[in-house]
Write a protein that holds these residues in place. Structure first.
Motif, PDB file in Angstrom:
ATOM      1  N   ALA A   1       0.833  -1.202   0.000  1.00 49.44           N
ATOM      2  CA  ALA A   1       0.000   0.000   0.000  1.00 49.44           C
ATOM      3  C   ALA A   1       0.871   1.257   0.000  1.00 49.44           C
ATOM      4  O   ALA A   1       0.569   2.239  -0.688  1.00 49.44           O
ATOM      5  CB  ALA A   1      -0.931   0.004   1.204  1.00 49.44           C
ATOM      6  N   LEU A   2       1.955   1.205   0.750  1.00 49.12           N
ATOM      7  CA  LEU A   2       2.890   2.323   0.778  1.00 49.12           C
ATOM      8  C   LEU A   2       3.498   2.549  -0.605  1.00 49.12           C
ATOM      9  O   LEU A   2       3.610   3.688  -1.069  1.00 49.12           O
ATOM     10  CB  LEU A   2       3.986   2.052   1.806  1.00 49.12           C
ATOM     11  CG  LEU A   2       5.029   3.135   2.020  1.00 49.12           C
ATOM     12  CD1 LEU A   2       4.378   4.412   2.541  1.00 49.12           C
ATOM     13  CD2 LEU A   2       6.085   2.647   2.989  1.00 49.12           C
ATOM     14  N   ALA A   3       3.861   1.462  -1.274  1.00 47.99           N
ATOM     15  CA  ALA A   3       4.427   1.562  -2.620  1.00 47.99           C
ATOM     16  C   ALA A   3       3.410   2.183  -3.582  1.00 47.99           C
ATOM     17  O   ALA A   3       3.759   3.049  -4.393  1.00 47.99           O
ATOM     18  CB  ALA A   3       4.852   0.183  -3.116  1.00 47.99           C
ATOM     19  N   ARG A   4       2.149   1.755  -3.482  1.00 44.49           N
ATOM     20  CA  ARG A   4       1.103   2.342  -4.340  1.00 44.49           C
ATOM     21  C   ARG A   4       0.937   3.829  -4.049  1.00 44.49           C
ATOM     22  O   ARG A   4       0.759   4.637  -4.977  1.00 44.49           O
ATOM     23  CB  ARG A   4      -0.223   1.615  -4.140  1.00 44.49           C
ATOM     24  CG  ARG A   4      -0.281   0.256  -4.794  1.00 44.49           C
ATOM     25  CD  ARG A   4      -1.694  -0.303  -4.810  1.00 44.49           C
ATOM     26  NE  ARG A   4      -2.278  -0.416  -3.474  1.00 44.49           N
ATOM     27  CZ  ARG A   4      -2.167  -1.474  -2.674  1.00 44.49           C
ATOM     28  NH1 ARG A   4      -1.477  -2.521  -3.071  1.00 44.49           N
ATOM     29  NH2 ARG A   4      -2.742  -1.488  -1.482  1.00 44.49           N
ATOM     30  N   ALA A   5       1.014   4.198  -2.786  1.00 45.52           N
ATOM     31  CA  ALA A   5       0.864   5.608  -2.411  1.00 45.52           C
ATOM     32  C   ALA A   5       2.015   6.448  -2.974  1.00 45.52           C
ATOM     33  O   ALA A   5       1.793   7.553  -3.476  1.00 45.52           O
ATOM     34  CB  ALA A   5       0.799   5.741  -0.895  1.00 45.52           C
ATOM     35  N   TYR A   6       3.232   5.919  -2.887  1.00 45.38           N
ATOM     36  CA  TYR A   6       4.375   6.641  -3.457  1.00 45.38           C
ATOM     37  C   TYR A   6       4.211   6.825  -4.960  1.00 45.38           C
ATOM     38  O   TYR A   6       4.461   7.905  -5.505  1.00 45.38           O
ATOM     39  CB  TYR A   6       5.682   5.884  -3.191  1.00 45.38           C
ATOM     40  CG  TYR A   6       6.272   6.078  -1.811  1.00 45.38           C
ATOM     41  CD1 TYR A   6       6.411   7.335  -1.248  1.00 45.38           C
ATOM     42  CD2 TYR A   6       6.721   4.986  -1.078  1.00 45.38           C
ATOM     43  CE1 TYR A   6       6.966   7.506   0.001  1.00 45.38           C
ATOM     44  CE2 TYR A   6       7.287   5.143   0.179  1.00 45.38           C
ATOM     45  CZ  TYR A   6       7.401   6.411   0.711  1.00 45.38           C
ATOM     46  OH  TYR A   6       7.964   6.569   1.948  1.00 45.38           O
ATOM     47  N   ARG A   7       3.780   5.777  -5.643  1.00 44.64           N
ATOM     48  CA  ARG A   7       3.604   5.886  -7.096  1.00 44.64           C
ATOM     49  C   ARG A   7       2.478   6.858  -7.450  1.00 44.64           C
ATOM     50  O   ARG A   7       2.592   7.633  -8.406  1.00 44.64           O
ATOM     51  CB  ARG A   7       3.322   4.509  -7.693  1.00 44.64           C
ATOM     52  CG  ARG A   7       4.558   3.659  -7.751  1.00 44.64           C
ATOM     53  CD  ARG A   7       4.384   2.411  -8.591  1.00 44.64           C
ATOM     54  NE  ARG A   7       5.605   1.633  -8.543  1.00 44.64           N
ATOM     55  CZ  ARG A   7       5.834   0.646  -7.701  1.00 44.64           C
ATOM     56  NH1 ARG A   7       4.915   0.265  -6.845  1.00 44.64           N
ATOM     57  NH2 ARG A   7       6.986   0.004  -7.705  1.00 44.64           N
ATOM     58  N   ALA A   8       1.410   6.830  -6.681  1.00 52.78           N
ATOM     59  CA  ALA A   8       0.301   7.752  -6.931  1.00 52.78           C
ATOM     60  C   ALA A   8       0.754   9.193  -6.734  1.00 52.78           C
ATOM     61  O   ALA A   8       0.403  10.078  -7.518  1.00 52.78           O
ATOM     62  CB  ALA A   8      -0.869   7.434  -6.005  1.00 52.78           C
ATOM     63  N   GLN A   9       1.545   9.415  -5.706  1.00 49.02           N
ATOM     64  CA  GLN A   9       2.053  10.758  -5.442  1.00 49.02           C
ATOM     65  C   GLN A   9       2.950  11.219  -6.593  1.00 49.02           C
ATOM     66  O   GLN A   9       2.856  12.360  -7.046  1.00 49.02           O
ATOM     67  CB  GLN A   9       2.830  10.749  -4.133  1.00 49.02           C
ATOM     68  CG  GLN A   9       2.968  12.079  -3.474  1.00 49.02           C
ATOM     69  CD  GLN A   9       3.550  11.961  -2.078  1.00 49.02           C
ATOM     70  OE1 GLN A   9       4.116  10.931  -1.705  1.00 49.02           O
ATOM     71  NE2 GLN A   9       3.411  12.994  -1.294  1.00 49.02           N
ATOM     72  N   ALA A  10       3.795  10.335  -7.078  1.00 44.19           N
ATOM     73  CA  ALA A  10       4.671  10.671  -8.208  1.00 44.19           C
ATOM     74  C   ALA A  10       3.840  10.973  -9.453  1.00 44.19           C
ATOM     75  O   ALA A  10       4.144  11.918 -10.198  1.00 44.19           O
ATOM     76  CB  ALA A  10       5.636   9.522  -8.477  1.00 44.19           C
ATOM     77  N   ASP A  11       2.783  10.204  -9.676  1.00 48.33           N
ATOM     78  CA  ASP A  11       1.920  10.436 -10.838  1.00 48.33           C
ATOM     79  C   ASP A  11       1.217  11.789 -10.760  1.00 48.33           C
ATOM     80  O   ASP A  11       1.090  12.492 -11.762  1.00 48.33           O
ATOM     81  CB  ASP A  11       0.880   9.324 -10.968  1.00 48.33           C
ATOM     82  CG  ASP A  11       1.495   7.989 -11.367  1.00 48.33           C
ATOM     83  OD1 ASP A  11       2.639   7.987 -11.874  1.00 48.33           O
ATOM     84  OD2 ASP A  11       0.830   6.952 -11.157  1.00 48.33           O
ATOM     85  N   VAL A  12       0.770  12.161  -9.567  1.00 54.72           N
ATOM     86  CA  VAL A  12       0.100  13.452  -9.392  1.00 54.72           C
ATOM     87  C   VAL A  12       1.070  14.591  -9.686  1.00 54.72           C
ATOM     88  O   VAL A  12       0.732  15.536 -10.400  1.00 54.72           O
ATOM     89  CB  VAL A  12      -0.480  13.580  -7.960  1.00 54.72           C
ATOM     90  CG1 VAL A  12      -0.879  15.012  -7.655  1.00 54.72           C
ATOM     91  CG2 VAL A  12      -1.657  12.648  -7.788  1.00 54.72           C
TER      92      VAL A  12
END
Length: 62
Positions: free
Chosen positions: A33-44
């Protein structure tokens, strides 16, 4: 900005690797979940960067 995006993606990769190496299922899910959050933040951040560039290109110069 590129450094921030790259750093977030690196952190996501580290969290994914850590999730694969732990034996505790709950911890592994939290790390994923942390990895998904980091990727989502990078995408934003990346999408905001693109919008800023488009806005500057279409804005008439005065």
């Amino acid at each position: 900005m590129a450094k921030i995006i790259k750093s977030l993606r690196k952190q996501a990769d580290k969290a994914d690797r850590a999730a694969l190496s732990v034996l505790d299922r709950d911890l592994a899910e939290e790390l994923q979940a942390l990895a998904r959050a980091y990727r989502a933040q990078a995408d934003v951040i990346k999408s905001k960067k693109k919008k800023t560039r488009k806005g500057q290109a279409t804005r008439p110069s005065t």
